[in-house]
Design a protein around this motif. Sequence first.
Motif, PDB file in Angstrom:
ATOM      1  N   GLU A  21      18.257  48.427 -34.349  1.00  0.00           N
ATOM      2  CA  GLU A  21      18.347  47.281 -35.263  1.00  0.00           C
ATOM      3  C   GLU A  21      19.635  47.322 -36.083  1.00  0.00           C
ATOM      4  O   GLU A  21      20.188  46.294 -36.447  1.00  0.00           O
ATOM      5  CB  GLU A  21      17.149  47.257 -36.216  1.00  0.00           C
ATOM      6  CG  GLU A  21      15.846  46.886 -35.568  1.00  0.00           C
ATOM      7  CD  GLU A  21      14.681  47.003 -36.548  1.00  0.00           C
ATOM      8  OE1 GLU A  21      14.924  47.135 -37.771  1.00  0.00           O
ATOM      9  OE2 GLU A  21      13.536  46.968 -36.081  1.00  0.00           O
ATOM     10  N   MET A  22      20.117  48.525 -36.385  1.00  0.00           N
ATOM     11  CA  MET A  22      21.336  48.688 -37.183  1.00  0.00           C
ATOM     12  C   MET A  22      22.604  48.573 -36.329  1.00  0.00           C
ATOM     13  O   MET A  22      23.709  48.642 -36.850  1.00  0.00           O
ATOM     14  CB  MET A  22      21.312  50.047 -37.889  1.00  0.00           C
ATOM     15  CG  MET A  22      20.209  50.151 -38.925  1.00  0.00           C
ATOM     16  SD  MET A  22      19.998  51.813 -39.596  1.00  0.00           S
ATOM     17  CE  MET A  22      21.595  52.134 -40.286  1.00  0.00           C
ATOM     18  N   GLY A  23      22.439  48.407 -35.018  1.00  0.00           N
ATOM     19  CA  GLY A  23      23.592  48.197 -34.149  1.00  0.00           C
ATOM     20  C   GLY A  23      24.049  49.405 -33.350  1.00  0.00           C
ATOM     21  O   GLY A  23      25.038  49.336 -32.634  1.00  0.00           O
ATOM     22  N   VAL A  24      23.337  50.528 -33.464  1.00  0.00           N
ATOM     23  CA  VAL A  24      23.701  51.715 -32.690  1.00  0.00           C
ATOM     24  C   VAL A  24      23.133  51.566 -31.284  1.00  0.00           C
ATOM     25  O   VAL A  24      21.945  51.336 -31.099  1.00  0.00           O
ATOM     26  CB  VAL A  24      23.159  52.999 -33.357  1.00  0.00           C
ATOM     27  CG1 VAL A  24      23.439  54.217 -32.484  1.00  0.00           C
ATOM     28  CG2 VAL A  24      23.772  53.172 -34.735  1.00  0.00           C
ATOM     29  N   GLN A  25      24.006  51.689 -30.278  1.00  0.00           N
ATOM     30  CA  GLN A  25      23.567  51.545 -28.900  1.00  0.00           C
ATOM     31  C   GLN A  25      23.290  52.885 -28.222  1.00  0.00           C
ATOM     32  O   GLN A  25      22.446  52.982 -27.348  1.00  0.00           O
ATOM     33  CB  GLN A  25      24.612  50.787 -28.090  1.00  0.00           C
ATOM     34  CG  GLN A  25      24.778  49.358 -28.525  1.00  0.00           C
ATOM     35  CD  GLN A  25      25.819  48.635 -27.697  1.00  0.00           C
ATOM     36  OE1 GLN A  25      26.546  49.233 -26.921  1.00  0.00           O
ATOM     37  NE2 GLN A  25      25.894  47.328 -27.864  1.00  0.00           N
ATOM     38  N   SER A  26      24.034  53.922 -28.637  1.00  0.00           N
ATOM     39  CA  SER A  26      23.897  55.222 -28.014  1.00  0.00           C
ATOM     40  C   SER A  26      24.441  56.282 -28.967  1.00  0.00           C
ATOM     41  O   SER A  26      25.189  55.971 -29.887  1.00  0.00           O
ATOM     42  CB  SER A  26      24.688  55.245 -26.692  1.00  0.00           C
ATOM     43  OG  SER A  26      24.459  56.433 -25.988  1.00  0.00           O
ATOM     44  N   ALA A  27      24.057  57.536 -28.730  1.00  0.00           N
ATOM     45  CA  ALA A  27      24.562  58.641 -29.544  1.00  0.00           C
ATOM     46  C   ALA A  27      24.658  59.882 -28.663  1.00  0.00           C
ATOM     47  O   ALA A  27      23.880  60.054 -27.726  1.00  0.00           O
ATOM     48  CB  ALA A  27      23.653  58.902 -30.732  1.00  0.00           C
ATOM     49  N   GLU A  28      25.630  60.731 -28.975  1.00  0.00           N
ATOM     50  CA  GLU A  28      25.774  61.967 -28.219  1.00  0.00           C
ATOM     51  C   GLU A  28      26.458  63.039 -29.056  1.00  0.00           C
ATOM     52  O   GLU A  28      27.153  62.729 -30.023  1.00  0.00           O
ATOM     53  CB  GLU A  28      26.532  61.744 -26.914  1.00  0.00           C
ATOM     54  CG  GLU A  28      27.931  61.213 -27.062  1.00  0.00           C
ATOM     55  CD  GLU A  28      28.557  60.815 -25.740  1.00  0.00           C
ATOM     56  OE1 GLU A  28      27.833  60.379 -24.826  1.00  0.00           O
ATOM     57  OE2 GLU A  28      29.789  60.953 -25.636  1.00  0.00           O
ATOM     58  N   ILE A  29      26.222  64.283 -28.678  1.00  0.00           N
ATOM     59  CA  ILE A  29      26.890  65.413 -29.307  1.00  0.00           C
ATOM     60  C   ILE A  29      28.050  65.802 -28.405  1.00  0.00           C
ATOM     61  O   ILE A  29      27.883  65.941 -27.191  1.00  0.00           O
ATOM     62  CB  ILE A  29      25.933  66.606 -29.484  1.00  0.00           C
ATOM     63  CG1 ILE A  29      24.805  66.225 -30.439  1.00  0.00           C
ATOM     64  CG2 ILE A  29      26.692  67.839 -29.990  1.00  0.00           C
ATOM     65  CD1 ILE A  29      23.736  67.278 -30.573  1.00  0.00           C
ATOM     66  N   ARG A  30      29.218  65.966 -29.016  1.00  0.00           N
ATOM     67  CA  ARG A  30      30.408  66.364 -28.273  1.00  0.00           C
ATOM     68  C   ARG A  30      30.950  67.665 -28.867  1.00  0.00           C
ATOM     69  O   ARG A  30      30.808  67.916 -30.056  1.00  0.00           O
ATOM     70  CB  ARG A  30      31.484  65.290 -28.332  1.00  0.00           C
ATOM     71  CG  ARG A  30      31.045  63.997 -27.677  1.00  0.00           C
ATOM     72  CD  ARG A  30      32.125  62.961 -27.771  1.00  0.00           C
ATOM     73  NE  ARG A  30      31.682  61.682 -27.233  1.00  0.00           N
ATOM     74  CZ  ARG A  30      32.421  60.586 -27.243  1.00  0.00           C
ATOM     75  NH1 ARG A  30      33.629  60.602 -27.783  1.00  0.00           N
ATOM     76  NH2 ARG A  30      31.954  59.474 -26.726  1.00  0.00           N
ATOM     77  N   LYS A  31      31.585  68.461 -28.018  1.00  0.00           N
ATOM     78  CA  LYS A  31      32.162  69.741 -28.454  1.00  0.00           C
ATOM     79  C   LYS A  31      33.635  69.775 -28.071  1.00  0.00           C
ATOM     80  O   LYS A  31      34.011  69.387 -26.954  1.00  0.00           O
ATOM     81  CB  LYS A  31      31.435  70.894 -27.777  1.00  0.00           C
ATOM     82  CG  LYS A  31      31.913  72.269 -28.240  1.00  0.00           C
ATOM     83  CD  LYS A  31      31.271  73.392 -27.456  1.00  0.00           C
ATOM     84  CE  LYS A  31      29.958  73.755 -28.072  1.00  0.00           C
ATOM     85  NZ  LYS A  31      29.389  74.980 -27.488  1.00  0.00           N
ATOM     86  N   CYS A  32      34.467  70.243 -29.014  1.00  0.00           N
ATOM     87  CA  CYS A  32      35.900  70.360 -28.762  1.00  0.00           C
ATOM     88  C   CYS A  32      36.136  71.456 -27.721  1.00  0.00           C
ATOM     89  O   CYS A  32      35.583  72.552 -27.831  1.00  0.00           O
ATOM     90  CB  CYS A  32      36.651  70.680 -30.053  1.00  0.00           C
ATOM     91  SG  CYS A  32      38.430  70.898 -29.816  1.00  0.00           S
ATOM     92  N   ARG A  33      36.966  71.177 -26.740  1.00  0.00           N
ATOM     93  CA  ARG A  33      37.250  72.149 -25.680  1.00  0.00           C
ATOM     94  C   ARG A  33      38.057  73.341 -26.187  1.00  0.00           C
ATOM     95  O   ARG A  33      37.999  74.410 -25.606  1.00  0.00           O
ATOM     96  CB  ARG A  33      38.004  71.457 -24.548  1.00  0.00           C
ATOM     97  CG  ARG A  33      37.165  70.439 -23.844  1.00  0.00           C
ATOM     98  CD  ARG A  33      37.919  69.729 -22.760  1.00  0.00           C
ATOM     99  NE  ARG A  33      37.014  68.825 -22.079  1.00  0.00           N
ATOM    100  CZ  ARG A  33      37.385  67.745 -21.456  1.00  0.00           C
ATOM    101  NH1 ARG A  33      38.646  67.406 -21.412  1.00  0.00           N
ATOM    102  NH2 ARG A  33      36.494  66.978 -20.873  1.00  0.00           N
TER     103      ARG A  33
END
Length: 66
Positions: A21-33
């Motif tokens: 509802e707030m407009g977030v379509q997806s989320a993910e955790i990323r790690k710096c290489r």
Amino acid sequence: MKHIHKYKTEAHLGINPRLIEMGVQSAEIRKCRTCHKEMTFVQIREGDWLPLLDDRETDEQDILLA
């Protein structure tokens, strides 16, 4: 020299209906290489990924002494 993070996706996160509802379509955790710092990113529109938190590097000017 300032380090520039080069993130790779580690995990995709589930999105609840309130976030949709707030407009977030997806989320993910990323790690710096390079430094292995983890950061959560959210997708608000097709192709627009933003870090969930401000990732500014701190320096001596950012430190306030009481």
